[in-house]
Design a protein around this motif. Structure first.
Motif, PDB file in Angstrom:
ATOM      1  N   TRP A 157      39.438  32.987  37.857  1.00  0.00           N
ATOM      2  CA  TRP A 157      39.148  34.657  36.703  1.00  0.00           C
ATOM      3  C   TRP A 157      40.375  35.876  37.798  1.00  0.00           C
ATOM      4  O   TRP A 157      40.503  36.235  38.741  1.00  0.00           O
ATOM      5  N   PHE A 158      40.819  36.690  36.433  1.00  0.00           N
ATOM      6  CA  PHE A 158      42.279  36.945  36.576  1.00  0.00           C
ATOM      7  C   PHE A 158      40.920  38.640  36.559  1.00  0.00           C
ATOM      8  O   PHE A 158      41.261  38.293  35.313  1.00  0.00           O
ATOM      9  N   PRO A 159      41.218  38.924  37.039  1.00  0.00           N
ATOM     10  CA  PRO A 159      40.346  40.303  36.043  1.00  0.00           C
ATOM     11  C   PRO A 159      41.372  41.302  36.121  1.00  0.00           C
ATOM     12  O   PRO A 159      41.984  41.245  36.514  1.00  0.00           O
ATOM     13  N   ILE A 160      40.096  42.684  35.127  1.00  0.00           N
ATOM     14  CA  ILE A 160      41.022  43.443  34.894  1.00  0.00           C
ATOM     15  C   ILE A 160      41.440  44.424  35.579  1.00  0.00           C
ATOM     16  O   ILE A 160      42.330  44.709  36.256  1.00  0.00           O
ATOM     17  N   ARG A 161      40.269  44.864  36.433  1.00  0.00           N
ATOM     18  CA  ARG A 161      40.400  45.519  37.964  1.00  0.00           C
ATOM     19  C   ARG A 161      40.100  45.031  39.040  1.00  0.00           C
ATOM     20  O   ARG A 161      38.843  44.322  39.173  1.00  0.00           O
ATOM     21  N   ASP A 162      39.703  45.984  40.190  1.00  0.00           N
ATOM     22  CA  ASP A 162      39.490  45.039  41.608  1.00  0.00           C
ATOM     23  C   ASP A 162      38.175  45.604  41.225  1.00  0.00           C
ATOM     24  O   ASP A 162      37.339  46.366  42.303  1.00  0.00           O
ATOM     25  N   VAL A 163      37.380  45.205  40.774  1.00  0.00           N
ATOM     26  CA  VAL A 163      36.261  45.033  39.518  1.00  0.00           C
ATOM     27  C   VAL A 163      35.019  44.640  39.347  1.00  0.00           C
ATOM     28  O   VAL A 163      35.484  43.454  38.715  1.00  0.00           O
ATOM     29  N   ASN A 164      34.013  43.504  40.110  1.00  0.00           N
ATOM     30  CA  ASN A 164      32.984  42.750  39.637  1.00  0.00           C
ATOM     31  C   ASN A 164      32.212  43.552  38.769  1.00  0.00           C
ATOM     32  O   ASN A 164      31.453  43.748  38.725  1.00  0.00           O
ATOM     33  N   VAL A 217      42.198  35.928  40.866  1.00  0.00           N
ATOM     34  CA  VAL A 217      43.685  35.409  41.141  1.00  0.00           C
ATOM     35  C   VAL A 217      44.284  37.022  40.900  1.00  0.00           C
ATOM     36  O   VAL A 217      43.424  37.829  40.137  1.00  0.00           O
ATOM     37  N   ASP A 218      44.817  37.189  41.584  1.00  0.00           N
ATOM     38  CA  ASP A 218      45.633  38.306  42.164  1.00  0.00           C
ATOM     39  C   ASP A 218      44.320  39.704  42.455  1.00  0.00           C
ATOM     40  O   ASP A 218      45.297  40.367  43.409  1.00  0.00           O
ATOM     41  N   ARG A 219      43.041  39.559  42.501  1.00  0.00           N
ATOM     42  CA  ARG A 219      43.022  40.568  42.374  1.00  0.00           C
ATOM     43  C   ARG A 219      41.277  40.905  43.940  1.00  0.00           C
ATOM     44  O   ARG A 219      41.910  39.554  44.530  1.00  0.00           O
ATOM     45  N   THR A 220      41.082  42.055  44.519  1.00  0.00           N
ATOM     46  CA  THR A 220      39.827  41.413  45.455  1.00  0.00           C
ATOM     47  C   THR A 220      38.761  41.832  44.847  1.00  0.00           C
ATOM     48  O   THR A 220      38.848  43.365  44.999  1.00  0.00           O
ATOM     49  N   ASP A 225      45.284  52.524  40.087  1.00  0.00           N
ATOM     50  CA  ASP A 225      43.428  51.948  40.312  1.00  0.00           C
ATOM     51  C   ASP A 225      43.805  50.157  40.566  1.00  0.00           C
ATOM     52  O   ASP A 225      42.415  50.012  41.231  1.00  0.00           O
ATOM     53  N   ILE A 226      44.446  49.733  40.713  1.00  0.00           N
ATOM     54  CA  ILE A 226      44.776  48.159  40.798  1.00  0.00           C
ATOM     55  C   ILE A 226      45.284  48.066  42.634  1.00  0.00           C
ATOM     56  O   ILE A 226      46.842  48.628  42.722  1.00  0.00           O
ATOM     57  N   ALA A 227      44.315  47.323  43.449  1.00  0.00           N
ATOM     58  CA  ALA A 227      44.925  48.022  44.638  1.00  0.00           C
ATOM     59  C   ALA A 227      46.380  46.280  44.646  1.00  0.00           C
ATOM     60  O   ALA A 227      46.963  46.836  45.315  1.00  0.00           O
TER      61      ALA A 227
END
Length: 328
Positions: free
Chosen positions: A124-131, A145-148, A186-188
């Motif tokens: 999963w490559f989320p849109i933002r650092d939000v589940n 991937v890419d997010r936290t 808003d993306i880390a």
């Protein structure tokens, strides 16, 4: 209708036990590679096709992985998708790919549908650092991937070091008046690259502007005004898609790249090699990220994973035609 070839027939023709035939086609068990390839050749010659419904009933697995991406119109993501598919195929898995169009409701729905379809795991490559789909992913092996995201294993790149490498390249060329155009902060991972870049500019030069743009080749008014009014000799963009928009705007205003102004991007998307001039950028290790993500999700499917694991891979500067010495 043609009769379905059974695994028992594959085993008989290959001269092996039913268990060995099962190990070969399911990529499981202890089996020598030469024997495995022999069985797979026989299966292909006979036209054997796995009955995935029967396999799922027998093993509780479907042999599928879901890949959820935010925007397939950005050329970064088709490259990542192909890399994930290739790596998963090498492990005997098929991949369902879905694009959420940068909309969190669609992201949540995509994850729910994949869970209902019975995928064995998710990359999963989320849109933002939000589940956005914690309930949907709680019972499925999931790699981000890419997010936290809290409590989920992740695969990332060294974004801060990449941002510093881009600025170091410009400083080494003599540039001191440098502007930065970030992607959404808003993306880390975007904050990491832009903050590191800005810190180095402030330490050794002059940060003439720092503005934000969406992940798009189309530029916001605040960006075009900064480019037109502040006299930067070089610009660092937090994503290649933005850098290409910057080059298009500057050239439309009559600027020569890199004679009048240099531009550096971040990602090394395929378009970076097709622009005029070609784009100097920070290469994201896409194939390695895909490989790590697939390997990690398979480990979790098989029950051997660390929930807290976080893999950080190196980036690299790729020098092309969009950067040159500071103009005199």
């Amino acid at each position: 209708m043609a009769r379905r070839i059974t695994l028992k027939e594959v085993a008989k023709t290959a001269g092996v036990s039913l268990a060995s035939a099962s190990y070969a086609v399911n990529r499981t068990g202890s089996l020598g590679e030469e024997l495995r390839q022999h069985i797979l050749r026989v299966a292909e010659e006979l036209g054997y096709r796995q009955n995935m419904s029967a396999r799922a009933t027998r093993t509780g697995r479907t042999g599928t992985i879901g890949l959820v991406l935010p925007d397939l119109t950005n050329p970064f993501f088709p490259h990542l998708a192909q890399s994930v598919v290739q790596r998963a195929r090498a492990h005997g898995y098929s991949v369902f790919v879905t694009d959420t169009e940068g909309v969190e409701d669609l992201e949540r729905e995509a994850l729910r549908v994949l869970a209902e379809r019975g995928v064995d795991g998710l990359v999963w490559f989320p849109i933002r650092d939000v589940n956005t789909a914690e309930a949907e992913t709680s019972d499925i092996p999931t790699i981000v991937v890419d997010r936290t995201l809290p409590r989920l294993e992740s695969v990332q790149a060294d974004y801060a070091n990449g941002g510093r490498a881009a600025i170091r390249h410009l400083l080494d060329l003599g540039h001191r008046r440098i502007g930065i155009v970030c992607g959404p902060t808003d993306i880390a991972s975007m904050r990491d690259r832009c903050d590191a870049a800005a810190a180095l500019v402030r330490a050794e030069g002059e940060l003439v502007f720092m503005v934000e743009n969406s992940f798009s080749i189309d530029l916001d008014g605040s960006v075009t005004r900064a480019l037109d009014q502040n006299g930067a000799t070089a610009v660092f963009a937090g994503a290649d898609i933005i850098a290409l928009g910057i080059m298009r705007h500057l050239q439309a205003q009559g600027s020569v790249i890199p004679g009048d102004i240099s531009v550096v991007g971040f990602d090394d998307i395929p378009w970076a090699q097709m622009s005029t001039p070609t784009l100097t950028t920070i290469e994201m290790p896409i194939e390695d990220m895909a490989s790590e993500a697939v390997e990690a999700v398979i480990r979790r499917i098989e029950g051997s994973a660390d929930l807290r694991r976080r893999v950080i891979l190196d980036t690299a500067l790729v020098v092309r035609g969009s950067t040159g010495p500071v103009p005199h």
